[in-house]
Design a protein around this motif. Structure first.
Motif, PDB file in Angstrom:
ATOM      1  N   THR A 239       0.872  -1.237  -0.024  1.00 12.93           N
ATOM      2  CA  THR A 239      -0.064   0.040   0.084  1.00 12.93           C
ATOM      3  C   THR A 239       0.776   1.214   0.016  1.00 12.93           C
ATOM      4  O   THR A 239       0.551   2.263  -0.566  1.00 12.93           O
ATOM      5  N   ASP A 240       2.122   1.286   0.650  1.00 12.26           N
ATOM      6  CA  ASP A 240       2.837   2.495   0.950  1.00 12.26           C
ATOM      7  C   ASP A 240       3.160   2.694  -0.617  1.00 12.26           C
ATOM      8  O   ASP A 240       3.405   3.882  -0.927  1.00 12.26           O
ATOM      9  N   VAL A 241       3.595   1.727  -1.414  1.00 15.47           N
ATOM     10  CA  VAL A 241       4.368   1.913  -2.606  1.00 15.47           C
ATOM     11  C   VAL A 241       3.301   2.559  -3.582  1.00 15.47           C
ATOM     12  O   VAL A 241       3.376   3.433  -4.440  1.00 15.47           O
ATOM     13  N   ILE A 242       2.129   2.162  -3.245  1.00 15.21           N
ATOM     14  CA  ILE A 242       1.056   2.624  -4.280  1.00 15.21           C
ATOM     15  C   ILE A 242       0.705   4.057  -3.874  1.00 15.21           C
ATOM     16  O   ILE A 242       0.435   4.944  -4.788  1.00 15.21           O
ATOM     17  N   VAL A 243       0.760   4.549  -2.808  1.00 22.02           N
ATOM     18  CA  VAL A 243       0.477   5.968  -2.240  1.00 22.02           C
ATOM     19  C   VAL A 243       1.740   6.803  -2.664  1.00 22.02           C
ATOM     20  O   VAL A 243       1.457   7.803  -3.225  1.00 22.02           O
ATOM     21  N   VAL A 244       2.682   6.050  -2.637  1.00 22.34           N
ATOM     22  CA  VAL A 244       4.093   6.918  -3.463  1.00 22.34           C
ATOM     23  C   VAL A 244       3.715   7.279  -5.112  1.00 22.34           C
ATOM     24  O   VAL A 244       3.857   8.360  -5.526  1.00 22.34           O
ATOM     25  N   GLY A 245       3.121   6.211  -5.839  1.00 27.18           N
ATOM     26  CA  GLY A 245       2.858   6.509  -6.974  1.00 27.18           C
ATOM     27  C   GLY A 245       1.578   7.527  -7.312  1.00 27.18           C
ATOM     28  O   GLY A 245       1.870   8.547  -7.991  1.00 27.18           O
ATOM     29  N   LEU A 246       0.635   7.730  -6.196  1.00 26.11           N
ATOM     30  CA  LEU A 246      -0.547   8.502  -6.439  1.00 26.11           C
ATOM     31  C   LEU A 246       0.143   9.818  -6.046  1.00 26.11           C
ATOM     32  O   LEU A 246      -0.308  10.822  -6.612  1.00 26.11           O
ATOM     33  N   VAL A 247       1.040   9.866  -5.092  1.00 27.41           N
ATOM     34  CA  VAL A 247       1.648  11.143  -4.892  1.00 27.41           C
ATOM     35  C   VAL A 247       2.393  11.897  -5.629  1.00 27.41           C
ATOM     36  O   VAL A 247       2.315  13.068  -6.147  1.00 27.41           O
ATOM     37  N   ILE A 248       3.105  11.114  -6.591  1.00 31.18           N
ATOM     38  CA  ILE A 248       3.801  11.635  -7.777  1.00 31.18           C
ATOM     39  C   ILE A 248       3.056  12.021  -8.759  1.00 31.18           C
ATOM     40  O   ILE A 248       3.455  13.151  -9.381  1.00 31.18           O
ATOM     41  N   TYR A 249       2.004  11.316  -8.968  1.00 34.75           N
ATOM     42  CA  TYR A 249       0.955  11.732 -10.000  1.00 34.75           C
ATOM     43  C   TYR A 249       0.253  12.999  -9.690  1.00 34.75           C
ATOM     44  O   TYR A 249       0.388  14.022 -10.517  1.00 34.75           O
ATOM     45  N   GLY A 250       0.020  13.234  -8.229  1.00 35.44           N
ATOM     46  CA  GLY A 250      -0.320  14.412  -7.931  1.00 35.44           C
ATOM     47  C   GLY A 250       0.538  15.555  -8.056  1.00 35.44           C
ATOM     48  O   GLY A 250       0.151  16.788  -8.507  1.00 35.44           O
ATOM     49  N   VAL A 251       1.800  15.212  -7.631  1.00 33.55           N
ATOM     50  CA  VAL A 251       2.787  16.383  -7.878  1.00 33.55           C
ATOM     51  C   VAL A 251       3.164  16.718  -9.297  1.00 33.55           C
ATOM     52  O   VAL A 251       3.123  18.105  -9.665  1.00 33.55           O
ATOM     53  N   PHE A 252       3.136  15.774 -10.136  1.00 35.86           N
ATOM     54  CA  PHE A 252       2.987  16.046 -11.592  1.00 35.86           C
ATOM     55  C   PHE A 252       1.876  16.902 -11.828  1.00 35.86           C
ATOM     56  O   PHE A 252       2.249  18.182 -12.704  1.00 35.86           O
ATOM     57  N   GLY A 253       1.014  16.758 -11.597  1.00 33.57           N
ATOM     58  CA  GLY A 253      -0.653  17.443 -12.025  1.00 33.57           C
ATOM     59  C   GLY A 253      -0.522  19.213 -11.520  1.00 33.57           C
ATOM     60  O   GLY A 253      -0.382  19.897 -12.197  1.00 33.57           O
ATOM     61  N   TYR A 254       0.129  18.943 -10.178  1.00 32.37           N
ATOM     62  CA  TYR A 254       0.036  20.457  -9.549  1.00 32.37           C
ATOM     63  C   TYR A 254       0.982  21.083  -9.982  1.00 32.37           C
ATOM     64  O   TYR A 254       0.921  22.480 -10.333  1.00 32.37           O
ATOM     65  N   CYS A 255       2.283  20.795 -10.161  1.00 30.12           N
ATOM     66  CA  CYS A 255       3.510  21.618 -10.748  1.00 30.12           C
ATOM     67  C   CYS A 255       2.991  21.830 -12.297  1.00 30.12           C
ATOM     68  O   CYS A 255       3.296  23.152 -12.507  1.00 30.12           O
ATOM     69  N   ALA A 256       2.538  20.962 -12.952  1.00 23.83           N
ATOM     70  CA  ALA A 256       2.135  21.391 -14.510  1.00 23.83           C
ATOM     71  C   ALA A 256       1.072  22.637 -14.366  1.00 23.83           C
ATOM     72  O   ALA A 256       1.265  23.572 -15.205  1.00 23.83           O
ATOM     73  N   ASP A 257       0.022  22.428 -13.740  1.00 28.12           N
ATOM     74  CA  ASP A 257      -1.072  23.414 -13.538  1.00 28.12           C
ATOM     75  C   ASP A 257      -0.437  24.664 -12.948  1.00 28.12           C
ATOM     76  O   ASP A 257      -1.055  25.776 -13.714  1.00 28.12           O
ATOM     77  N   THR A 258       0.421  24.812 -11.850  1.00 27.24           N
ATOM     78  CA  THR A 258       1.043  25.979 -11.780  1.00 27.24           C
ATOM     79  C   THR A 258       1.942  26.806 -12.613  1.00 27.24           C
ATOM     80  O   THR A 258       1.954  27.706 -12.639  1.00 27.24           O
ATOM     81  N   ALA A 259       2.604  25.689 -13.488  1.00 26.74           N
ATOM     82  CA  ALA A 259       3.445  26.493 -14.438  1.00 26.74           C
ATOM     83  C   ALA A 259       2.640  27.091 -15.630  1.00 26.74           C
ATOM     84  O   ALA A 259       2.868  28.024 -15.745  1.00 26.74           O
ATOM     85  N   VAL A 260       1.252  26.570 -15.840  1.00 31.67           N
ATOM     86  CA  VAL A 260       0.517  27.040 -16.855  1.00 31.67           C
ATOM     87  C   VAL A 260      -0.247  28.205 -16.327  1.00 31.67           C
ATOM     88  O   VAL A 260      -0.169  29.392 -16.930  1.00 31.67           O
ATOM     89  N   ARG A 261      -0.477  28.202 -14.897  1.00 29.42           N
ATOM     90  CA  ARG A 261      -1.201  29.388 -14.206  1.00 29.42           C
ATOM     91  C   ARG A 261      -0.187  30.585 -14.224  1.00 29.42           C
ATOM     92  O   ARG A 261      -0.288  31.825 -14.586  1.00 29.42           O
ATOM     93  N   LEU A 262       1.389  30.328 -14.090  1.00 32.15           N
ATOM     94  CA  LEU A 262       2.209  31.336 -13.841  1.00 32.15           C
ATOM     95  C   LEU A 262       2.810  31.758 -15.258  1.00 32.15           C
ATOM     96  O   LEU A 262       2.743  33.206 -15.596  1.00 32.15           O
ATOM     97  N   THR A 263       2.478  31.242 -16.272  1.00 30.66           N
ATOM     98  CA  THR A 263       2.692  31.496 -17.620  1.00 30.66           C
ATOM     99  C   THR A 263       1.819  32.460 -18.243  1.00 30.66           C
ATOM    100  O   THR A 263       1.773  33.514 -18.696  1.00 30.66           O
ATOM    101  N   ALA A 264       0.362  32.039 -17.877  1.00 32.61           N
ATOM    102  CA  ALA A 264      -0.705  32.850 -18.273  1.00 32.61           C
ATOM    103  C   ALA A 264      -0.740  34.332 -17.426  1.00 32.61           C
ATOM    104  O   ALA A 264      -0.964  35.397 -17.983  1.00 32.61           O
ATOM    105  N   ARG A 265      -0.334  34.221 -16.399  1.00 39.08           N
ATOM    106  CA  ARG A 265      -0.110  35.260 -15.632  1.00 39.08           C
ATOM    107  C   ARG A 265       0.746  36.563 -16.253  1.00 39.08           C
ATOM    108  O   ARG A 265       0.492  37.626 -16.413  1.00 39.08           O
ATOM    109  N   ARG A 266       1.866  36.005 -16.885  1.00 40.33           N
ATOM    110  CA  ARG A 266       2.888  36.729 -17.460  1.00 40.33           C
ATOM    111  C   ARG A 266       2.478  37.163 -18.726  1.00 40.33           C
ATOM    112  O   ARG A 266       2.569  38.194 -19.242  1.00 40.33           O
TER     113      ARG A 266
END
Length: 276
Positions: A239-266
């Protein structure tokens, strides 16, 4: 008799102050990370107090240990890079195709007649439901996965870019005709910049959709990737490894969305909105 003085006239600076007071307020530095930090704190507190049982959700510190184990004793970096390559390739194809189709459809009545109908039909058919058909067409290898992610990413790019193009005020066209601006210059300097907010909004949805597709396609005969790691962990009850994968997916999405938002703001700094 009491004399009531009339309020002083509002100057440009005063208007800015009023708008700032009535809007969302002053922006905090690093505000993007406040929400995730609160979620992590609640997760840690729940695990430490026993409110969140390990059988339900692994504690954050156990996830960190599992992450270190996967990094040192397994090929976690290779899995991450494999997943990023799939997501980036599919997203790139989807963005290019969706943007081109939106421009053709948005700038041409004939193009809209040919393109918009099939795209709207596609919107009603979930892309993930087409995976069995894609497997029959492309096999179960990398091509099927990239095509699936690209098709998922294409729709939001097309829809929001097309809406941005169609939403441009027609008075700009009348003004361009009055001052003698050609069609090419009108499209380059007015139409495409005017559609940019819609395109960037579509990018936010496309990034999230590409990761959703990545999660699903990596369950199909993947030999590397975060989804492959999660599938193996499920078979062994880790289960701990499954959560590791889910956290990585979440970090991927959050960082990508943040990058798009910062780009849009500029890029859209000229727009006066509540966000910026």
């Amino acid at each position: 008799m009491t004399v009531i003085e009339a309020p002083a006239p509002a100057f440009e600076g005063d208007e800015r102050v009023v708008r700032r007071r009535l809007g969302p307020g002053r922006r905090f530095r690093g505000a993007f990370w406040i929400g995730p930090a609160v979620v992590l704190a609640l997760w840690s507190a729940g695990s430490a107090t026993g409110l969140i049982k390990p059988a339900i959700l692994t504690a954050p510190w156990d996830v960190v240990i599992a992450f270190q184990d996967q990094w040192v004793n397994h090929d976690l970096l290779g899995n991450v890079l494999s997943s990023l390559a799939r997501a980036a390739s599919g997203l790139a194809f989807g963005v290019v195709a969706g943007g081109v189709l939106a421009v053709v459809s948005g700038l041409s009545r004939a193009g809209e007649s040919l393109i918009d109908g099939p795209i709207q039909i596609k919107r009603s058919v979930p892309t993930l439901a087409l995976i069995p058909l894609f497997i029959a067409w492309f096999g179960i290898g990398q091509e099927m996965k990239i095509v699936t992610i690209a098709l998922i990413s294409l729709v939001p790019i097309y829809v929001h870019t097309h809406n941005g193009l169609r939403g441009i005020d027609g008075r700009y066209a009348e003004l361009a005709e009055t001052i003698g601006i050609g069609r090419g210059e009108f499209v380059r300097h007015i139409v495409l910049p005017g559609a940019l907010p819609g395109f960037l909004l579509g990018m936010r949805f496309a990034v999230t959709s590409s990761l959703l597709g990545l999660v699903v396609v990596e369950q199909y005969n993947a030999t590397a990737g975060i989804g492959h790691m999660i599938t193996l962990a499920e078979q062994y009850g880790q289960t701990d490894v499954i959560v590791v994968g889910l956290v990585i997916y979440g970090v991927f999405g959050y960082c990508a969305d943040t990058a798009v938002r910062l780009t849009a703001r500029r890029v859209l700094a000229w727009r006066q909105t509540l966000e910026g």
